[in-house]
Scaffold this motif. Structure first.
Motif, PDB file in Angstrom:
ATOM      1  N   VAL A 377       1.069  -1.402  -0.303  1.00 40.56           N
ATOM      2  CA  VAL A 377       0.060  -0.434   0.278  1.00 40.56           C
ATOM      3  C   VAL A 377       0.835   1.276  -0.205  1.00 40.56           C
ATOM      4  CG1 VAL A 377      -2.276   1.575   0.863  1.00 40.56           C
ATOM      5  CG2 VAL A 377      -2.117  -1.232   1.412  1.00 40.56           C
ATOM      6  N   ILE A 378       1.495   1.420   0.704  1.00 45.32           N
ATOM      7  CA  ILE A 378       2.816   2.326   0.911  1.00 45.32           C
ATOM      8  C   ILE A 378       3.459   3.121  -0.114  1.00 45.32           C
ATOM      9  CG2 ILE A 378       4.602   3.003   2.557  1.00 45.32           C
ATOM     10  CD1 ILE A 378       1.679   3.180   3.751  1.00 45.32           C
ATOM     11  N   GLU A 379       4.134   1.961  -0.532  1.00 51.26           N
ATOM     12  CA  GLU A 379       5.144   1.649  -2.246  1.00 51.26           C
ATOM     13  C   GLU A 379       3.909   1.896  -3.146  1.00 51.26           C
ATOM     14  OE1 GLU A 379       8.688   1.458  -3.949  1.00 51.26           O
ATOM     15  OE2 GLU A 379       7.964   1.102  -2.041  1.00 51.26           O
ATOM     16  N   GLN A 380       2.873   1.818  -3.506  1.00 54.15           N
ATOM     17  CA  GLN A 380       1.746   2.690  -4.371  1.00 54.15           C
ATOM     18  C   GLN A 380       1.432   3.626  -4.397  1.00 54.15           C
ATOM     19  OE1 GLN A 380       0.606   0.564  -6.924  1.00 54.15           O
ATOM     20  NE2 GLN A 380       0.266   2.393  -7.591  1.00 54.15           N
ATOM     21  N   GLN A 381       1.736   4.575  -2.492  1.00 51.56           N
ATOM     22  CA  GLN A 381       1.422   5.753  -2.467  1.00 51.56           C
ATOM     23  C   GLN A 381       2.425   6.540  -3.362  1.00 51.56           C
ATOM     24  OE1 GLN A 381       0.621   5.940   1.797  1.00 51.56           O
ATOM     25  NE2 GLN A 381      -0.823   5.205   1.650  1.00 51.56           N
ATOM     26  N   GLY A 382       3.899   5.568  -2.950  1.00 50.58           N
ATOM     27  CA  GLY A 382       5.064   6.270  -3.262  1.00 50.58           C
ATOM     28  C   GLY A 382       4.974   6.297  -4.906  1.00 50.58           C
ATOM     29  N   LEU A 383       3.902   5.261  -5.550  1.00 54.29           N
ATOM     30  CA  LEU A 383       5.036   5.000  -7.115  1.00 54.29           C
ATOM     31  C   LEU A 383       3.806   6.803  -7.879  1.00 54.29           C
ATOM     32  CD1 LEU A 383       4.987   3.551  -9.814  1.00 54.29           C
ATOM     33  CD2 LEU A 383       3.847   2.447  -8.771  1.00 54.29           C
ATOM     34  N   ASP A 384       3.074   7.010  -7.135  1.00 51.08           N
ATOM     35  CA  ASP A 384       1.531   7.589  -7.126  1.00 51.08           C
ATOM     36  C   ASP A 384       2.365   8.876  -7.665  1.00 51.08           C
ATOM     37  OD1 ASP A 384       0.058   5.393  -8.084  1.00 51.08           O
ATOM     38  OD2 ASP A 384      -1.218   5.700  -6.355  1.00 51.08           O
ATOM     39  N   LEU A 385       3.183   9.080  -6.814  1.00 48.84           N
ATOM     40  CA  LEU A 385       3.892  10.568  -6.534  1.00 48.84           C
ATOM     41  C   LEU A 385       5.164  11.076  -7.611  1.00 48.84           C
ATOM     42  CD1 LEU A 385       3.920  10.901  -2.574  1.00 48.84           C
ATOM     43  CD2 LEU A 385       2.649  12.367  -4.405  1.00 48.84           C
ATOM     44  N   VAL A 386       5.126  10.134  -7.894  1.00 49.12           N
ATOM     45  CA  VAL A 386       6.829  10.312  -8.500  1.00 49.12           C
ATOM     46  C   VAL A 386       6.307  10.343 -10.241  1.00 49.12           C
ATOM     47  CG1 VAL A 386       8.795   9.446  -7.604  1.00 49.12           C
ATOM     48  CG2 VAL A 386       6.851   7.565  -9.628  1.00 49.12           C
ATOM     49  N   SER A 387       7.259  11.083 -11.670  1.00 48.96           N
ATOM     50  CA  SER A 387       7.309  11.670 -11.906  1.00 48.96           C
ATOM     51  C   SER A 387       7.320  10.438 -13.606  1.00 48.96           C
ATOM     52  CB  SER A 387       7.988  12.486 -12.948  1.00 48.96           C
ATOM     53  OG  SER A 387       9.322  11.926 -13.066  1.00 48.96           O
ATOM     54  N   ALA A 388       7.262  11.218 -14.726  1.00 41.85           N
ATOM     55  CA  ALA A 388       6.617   9.532 -15.551  1.00 41.85           C
ATOM     56  C   ALA A 388       8.543   9.057 -15.693  1.00 41.85           C
ATOM     57  CB  ALA A 388       6.086   9.536 -16.406  1.00 41.85           C
ATOM     58  N   GLU A 389       9.261   9.296 -15.753  1.00 35.39           N
ATOM     59  CA  GLU A 389      10.422   9.129 -15.702  1.00 35.39           C
ATOM     60  C   GLU A 389      11.242   8.044 -14.707  1.00 35.39           C
ATOM     61  OE1 GLU A 389       9.405  12.169 -16.466  1.00 35.39           O
ATOM     62  OE2 GLU A 389      10.014  12.239 -18.137  1.00 35.39           O
ATOM     63  N   GLU A 390      10.429   8.442 -13.394  1.00 38.28           N
ATOM     64  CA  GLU A 390      11.315   7.626 -11.800  1.00 38.28           C
ATOM     65  C   GLU A 390       9.621   6.406 -12.060  1.00 38.28           C
ATOM     66  OE1 GLU A 390      12.616  10.232  -8.669  1.00 38.28           O
ATOM     67  OE2 GLU A 390      10.491  11.566  -9.575  1.00 38.28           O
ATOM     68  N   LYS A 391       8.771   6.355 -12.653  1.00 42.77           N
ATOM     69  CA  LYS A 391       7.872   4.776 -12.091  1.00 42.77           C
ATOM     70  C   LYS A 391       8.014   4.314 -12.506  1.00 42.77           C
ATOM     71  CE  LYS A 391       4.000   7.496 -12.463  1.00 42.77           C
ATOM     72  NZ  LYS A 391       3.270   7.150 -11.091  1.00 42.77           N
ATOM     73  N   GLY A 392       9.368   3.597 -13.408  1.00 40.28           N
ATOM     74  CA  GLY A 392       9.803   2.625 -13.553  1.00 40.28           C
ATOM     75  C   GLY A 392      11.042   1.500 -12.411  1.00 40.28           C
ATOM     76  N   ASN A 393      11.469   2.023 -11.228  1.00 37.76           N
ATOM     77  CA  ASN A 393      11.936   1.504 -10.405  1.00 37.76           C
ATOM     78  C   ASN A 393      11.095   1.635  -9.285  1.00 37.76           C
ATOM     79  OD1 ASN A 393      14.828   1.508 -11.407  1.00 37.76           O
ATOM     80  ND2 ASN A 393      14.642   3.984 -10.841  1.00 37.76           N
ATOM     81  N   TYR A 394       9.637   2.495  -8.909  1.00 40.94           N
ATOM     82  CA  TYR A 394       8.925   2.275  -7.582  1.00 40.94           C
ATOM     83  C   TYR A 394       8.363   0.652  -8.372  1.00 40.94           C
ATOM     84  CZ  TYR A 394      10.364   6.708  -5.299  1.00 40.94           C
ATOM     85  OH  TYR A 394      11.030   6.819  -5.222  1.00 40.94           O
TER      86      TYR A 394
END
Length: 411
Positions: A377-394
């Motif tokens: 749940v928490i990791e998904q919250q982080g994923l929702d906050l990052v830019s498109a370029e960063e989403k891959g790592n999350y």
């Protein structure tokens, strides 16, 4: 013949490409460069650099070639680059400057790179810039060299002549520090403080604390003997923080480069040397930082736990997150991970669940503690906050959590 005509036609374009941005002289000696500046009635900019210096390369490759830089420096200056290190690949032109580079370095105290020395058309040193910068910022610094009222060395002469107000002396201290001129900075600081009838104002004590460079500085002894009085003005434990920074810088930091250094022994020696200064907080943090840098994880774990137990109450979000992530990556002890989880939770709360990197740390620690569903749940919250370029790592981390795979590497 046709090919030759084409070549001649290209020559003007090649020349203009080479002169793009700031023009630096080539093929001239140190004497000839100074003569050229005098003949053209221009200031002389000497770019003192080394081949290994990153900021030097940035200035040379990115900043000086820009048109705006060329417009300003080509109009007002004769410009020359002087290499201060020696390499096997040096050209004959660079080798021809070896002797002059050595003499310039000694005469003008070149200790950091890049350093830019600026001489008047008559050959007098009038200004100094240390470090690079962006185009507008660097031009603004160089602009000061063109006016006597803002030339560093002209102002120094005015100070030495005794014709400078206390406020002007104080302002010149900052210029000396920016010019990487510690000797004159110390002299100016002492002169300013002598003009003050009351040292015990917040403004003067703040200035005094910045002027303390080593244990021999006048301010060091003053603060050591008047701790309570100064703390009442600057804040609780402020004096110990100021003095401990000086003590560590003087007695410990220079020795940390040794591969065989024993930090615990060094700290014991320094504490014995300065028993009246509270060094525990500074040395505890130094231990955490040192053991992390040297990857001595067996020592890092008790050091960070001890530091956080004693001083973690005041830690900010980024500090909490940094310690928590280092534990996540490098410690396997359950109690240590549990402590890191509590630090991470605090950092999440301090940043109001709005920092993706901090949420990622918290999620990873939850996952390592076996709290998989909460971690997802928490990791998904982080994923929702990052830019498109960063989403891959999350997303990779999130996928591993869902599959039950480790998100860390065993050390």
């Amino acid at each position: 013949m046709k090919k030759l005509v084409m070549l001649f036609l290209l020559i003007p374009f090649i020349g203009s490409a080479q002169d793009k941005g700031t023009h630096f002289e080539h093929g001239l000696t140190w004497v000839q460069v100074k003569e050229k500046a005098k003949k053209e009635n221009k200031y002389l900019l000497v770019d003192c650099f080394t081949t290994w210096c990153g900021p030097c390369k940035y200035m040379s490759n990115t900043i000086f070639p820009q048109d705006k830089m060329g417009d300003f420096f080509n109009k007002n200056f004769v410009n020359v680059k002087v290499q201060f290190d020696k390499t096997t690949g040096d050209s004959e032109e660079v080798k021809g400057w070896y002797k002059d580079a050595d003499s310039i370095g000694k005469a003008y105290g070149i200790k950091a790179y890049p350093t830019f020395l600026i001489f008047s058309p008559n050959g007098d040193l009038v200004h100094r810039i240390v470090g690079g910068g962006d185009v507008d910022g660097f031009i603004a610094k160089a602009e000061k060299a063109l006016h006597p009222e803002t030339q560093y060395y002209t102002l120094l002469k005015k100070f030495e002549a005794g014709s400078m107000s206390p406020q002007a002396i104080k302002e010149l201290v900052a210029v000396a520090e920016a010019a990487y001129d510690p000797d004159n900075s110390a002299k100016l600081s002492a002169a300013y403080l002598k003009t003050q009838t009351n040292l015990y104002t917040k403004e003067n004590l703040d200035f005094l604390s910045r002027s303390i460079k080593d244990s021999k500085s006048e301010g060091f002894e003053l603060m050591l003997k008047n701790r309570k009085k100064i703390d009442a003005i600057l804040g609780k434990d402020k004096v110990d923080k100021i003095l401990s920074d000086v003590v560590l810088k003087e007695n410990i930091y220079p020795l940390l480069r040794s591969a065989t250094v024993n930090l615990d022994s060094l700290i014991a020696v320094v504490k014995a040397k300065y028993p009246s200064i509270e060094l525990n907080r500074s040395t505890s943090l130094l231990q955490v930082q040192f053991y992390e840098k040297t990857q001595k994880w067996i020592k890092y774990q008790p050091a960070v736990l001890s530091y956080m137990e004693k001083y973690g109450k005041d830690a900010d979000g980024p500090t909490l997150n940094s310690f928590a992530w280092t534990v996540f990556e490098n410690c396997e002890d359950a109690d240590c991970i549990a402590a890191a989880l509590s630090w991470s939770k605090r950092s999440v709360e301090k940043t109001q669940h709005k920092d993706a990197a901090i949420l990622d740390t918290y999620a990873n620690l939850l996952y390592k503690m076996g709290k998989k569903e909460e971690a997802i749940v928490i990791e998904q919250q982080g994923l929702d906050l990052v830019s498109a370029e960063e989403k891959g790592n999350y997303q990779k981390t999130l996928d591993k959590m869902k599959k039950g795979e480790k998100t860390w590497v065993n050390k």
